[in-house]
Write a protein that holds these residues in place. Sequence first.
Motif, PDB file in Angstrom:
ATOM      1  N   THR A 157       0.803  -1.226   0.000  1.00  0.00           N
ATOM      2  CA  THR A 157       0.000   0.000   0.000  1.00  0.00           C
ATOM      3  C   THR A 157       0.833   1.273   0.000  1.00  0.00           C
ATOM      4  OG1 THR A 157      -0.139   0.139   2.413  1.00  0.00           O
ATOM      5  CG2 THR A 157      -1.859  -1.145   1.267  1.00  0.00           C
ATOM      6  N   ARG A 158       2.053   1.183   0.537  1.00  0.00           N
ATOM      7  CA  ARG A 158       2.937   2.332   0.745  1.00  0.00           C
ATOM      8  C   ARG A 158       2.305   3.339   1.714  1.00  0.00           C
ATOM      9  NH1 ARG A 158       7.791   1.820   0.369  1.00  0.00           N
ATOM     10  NH2 ARG A 158       8.099   3.958  -0.246  1.00  0.00           N
ATOM     11  N   PRO A 212       4.067   6.154  -4.232  1.00  0.00           N
ATOM     12  CA  PRO A 212       3.199   5.061  -4.677  1.00  0.00           C
ATOM     13  C   PRO A 212       3.779   4.252  -5.839  1.00  0.00           C
ATOM     14  CG  PRO A 212       2.239   7.188  -5.226  1.00  0.00           C
ATOM     15  CD  PRO A 212       3.427   7.452  -4.354  1.00  0.00           C
ATOM     16  N   PRO A 230      -0.300   7.465   0.033  1.00  0.00           N
ATOM     17  CA  PRO A 230       0.869   6.602  -0.190  1.00  0.00           C
ATOM     18  C   PRO A 230       2.158   7.413  -0.306  1.00  0.00           C
ATOM     19  CG  PRO A 230      -0.859   6.180  -1.815  1.00  0.00           C
ATOM     20  CD  PRO A 230      -1.264   7.382  -1.033  1.00  0.00           C
ATOM     21  N   ARG A 286       5.259   0.773  -4.968  1.00  0.00           N
ATOM     22  CA  ARG A 286       4.448  -0.326  -4.451  1.00  0.00           C
ATOM     23  C   ARG A 286       4.923  -1.663  -5.025  1.00  0.00           C
ATOM     24  NH1 ARG A 286      -0.831   2.959  -5.706  1.00  0.00           N
ATOM     25  NH2 ARG A 286      -1.277   3.834  -3.675  1.00  0.00           N
TER      26      ARG A 286
END
Length: 112
Positions: free
Chosen positions: A16-17, A41, A38, A44
């Motif tokens: 998900t970060r 992102p 995130p 990920r």
Amino acid sequence: MTAVPNPFVGIEIGITRIAPDNYHPWIFNYDDPKFHKPLWPEERADLKDMIDSFTINQAYANFIDDISGSLELGKYADLIIVDKNILEIASEDIGTAKVEATYFMGKKVYAV
């Protein structure tokens, strides 16, 4: 400060970060909206890669992938039983998974 070494939290963050709500609550104010976005992102990972990072890749990094890190004939039967199937739940819930039993070299060494 170091996070609690929980592989499920690490897997969730990698996918998900986003840090889970219960991650370092004594440091961060999770009511602040910036903690629900995130971080990078584009970094990920997918679930398979994150599981590998905590299993076979760790064994490889420790030079024991010939005996551990995956369930194969001739390797130690080290595994855990988890209270939920992390392959089927929402990514943001993976960090809540709990170990119910641990097997080391094929023998149960922990159970709830």
